[in-house]
Design a protein around this motif. Sequence first.
Motif, mmCIF file in Angstrom:
data_model
loop_
_atom_site.group_PDB
_atom_site.id
_atom_site.type_symbol
_atom_site.label_atom_id
_atom_site.label_comp_id
_atom_site.label_asym_id
_atom_site.label_seq_id
_atom_site.Cartn_x
_atom_site.Cartn_y
_atom_site.Cartn_z
ATOM 1 N N TRP A 97 51.102 28.618 -3.877
ATOM 2 C CA TRP A 97 50.745 27.540 -4.453
ATOM 3 C C TRP A 97 51.303 29.451 -6.478
ATOM 4 O O TRP A 97 52.541 27.889 -6.917
ATOM 5 C CB TRP A 97 50.296 26.716 -5.420
ATOM 6 N N GLN A 126 48.840 17.979 -11.423
ATOM 7 C CA GLN A 126 49.970 18.990 -10.411
ATOM 8 C C GLN A 126 51.259 19.331 -11.320
ATOM 9 O O GLN A 126 50.736 20.258 -11.438
ATOM 10 C CB GLN A 126 50.320 18.543 -9.499
ATOM 11 N N GLY A 144 43.555 19.018 -5.037
ATOM 12 C CA GLY A 144 44.035 18.887 -5.084
ATOM 13 C C GLY A 144 44.026 17.688 -3.463
ATOM 14 O O GLY A 144 45.202 17.087 -2.913
#
Length: 575
Positions: free
Chosen positions: A38, A107, A61
């Motif tokens: 990420w 997110q 997440g």
Amino acid sequence: MRLPQIVTDERRRRHGGTGWLVALVGAVVLVGAPYLPWAYGDEAMDDMTYLGGPSPTQFLGLALGAALLVCLLAARFLVPRLPAARRRWFAWHTGASAVATGALVFQAVVVVAVALELGGLVNVEYGGWIALAGALLAFAGTRLLVPERTATLGRVHSPAWLVILVIAAVMLGSLLLIAHALDEDDPGVFIALLVFVGAAVTLVLRIGLGGWFSSQTARFRPVLVMAAFLVAFAFPFTQDGSNANMSIATQVLIFAATALGLNIVVGLAGLLDLGYIAFLGAGAFVAAILSGSAFSAVGWNPPFIVTVLISGVVASIFGLIIGSPTLRVSGDYLAIVTLAFGEIFRLVMINLDGNDGPDLTNGSNGIPNIPDLNLFGFDFGEPHVMLGVEIPRFANYYFLLLVLVGLVIVVFANLNRSRIGRGWVAIREDEKAAEAMGVNVFGLKLFAFAGGAFLAGVAGSVKAHHDISVTPDQYVFLESAFLLAAVVLGGMGTILGVLVGATLLRLMPEKLRFFDEYRLLAFGLLLVVMMRFRPEGLIASRRRQLEFHEDDEELAAHTGEAPPGAGRAEPEGAR
């Protein structure tokens, strides 16, 4: 039902299958995306650069995606196979909508945090964008689902051992969560953790588990209260002797005890007090003057128990002085008067320097070098070993404040259930009607001011020794605004809501120091969002829920109460 709502429900029925499929794809993406990188650099958050090795934040997440997947699959394949009586136990589509919204916010926070910490969106790796796209798909798909009516799981009777086991699990999870949050130094990870917790709690409430927990624990309220205090007592033992974390925890308790006093004035009696911090300051200055400090102008140093009572009485006298002439007014006028009182108190403390008035407070320098408490031979300034664990200085004050908060909760709960509490609620609802029914409006309002001031003065007496010094600049209007925000944010008239609101508003500035210049903006936006989407507060009483949602028949059926004016509601502090 209004026409726009009918049109919306018709569209959802028409496109519900498509929405379910889109949301399912988004959930699958959310589950798989954490195994992708990420962030470009390992300095961002908790190192999300690995392929196939999710970091703790990425696992959060993944958990949101898994929860969404469970809700969607249960709604499609499990519910049709259940007996008719059990199909409405859970509200799976409503829960899916809640967790999808939480996943989107989560997110977005991660992407923004990575960009800020590494210097631009270019440092967000493809896995972060895929996760954000999955959250967008899930959010869009759940908007097309037909929401169920209120879940009925709360009406199901469960065995005692299961309820006690769930209480123990919830309390243990809360302890571990708070300990982890205090140990987290990265602001991005801290915010993401808060969003995850908010999404998880919202899911539990929307799906029907929250109603079940509330209804079942009502049968075991003593067990719940005892478990909560055991968890609070065990908290210092999880900090490995960290004085910094215990300092934050003691500040939270001081803030919470003061907010509970303000909750009497604002939450129960409905009196808008914008100068409440002055009562906390009055108790702190009295304790500092009687502490035996070398900078104190008074040579008397009574035992701390006597000092606490004197501090509370002096603060309540201030409450009577300001309340007697001003409680004849209400609303905006009362708010202006109390705001002025808070500023007058600060200026008077500055002027008591021996030049413009008696030498009591050393003016703007205040009273420093306040000695630590010594209660029955126990020195609060020295670390101690308890059960093989070192208890630092601030942990000693934490235990004392824990007892104080417990006493304040007992006082608040009993006042709320008493005839006095019902009189306060009547005054808040309609002062003229209460007076016409024989309620002593002025006397009860004055008692609310004096009682709330007494509790704040007691908290201030402990704060003086905890902080070692007391200065007038500690008690400015901004602190009164934060106290009022804690009451409004948590839920006026409730105990748990105010504790949650006070914890959030005291903990967040400590963990988000980089945002210090903009914290007023952040708090303002937070309150605006709360007033728009949940005006009754995070944890509201049933009565206030119905007050703010008078047209919500499902809420009335779920809470088991009639809309306002149709029947009698439970006491506000019952939750």
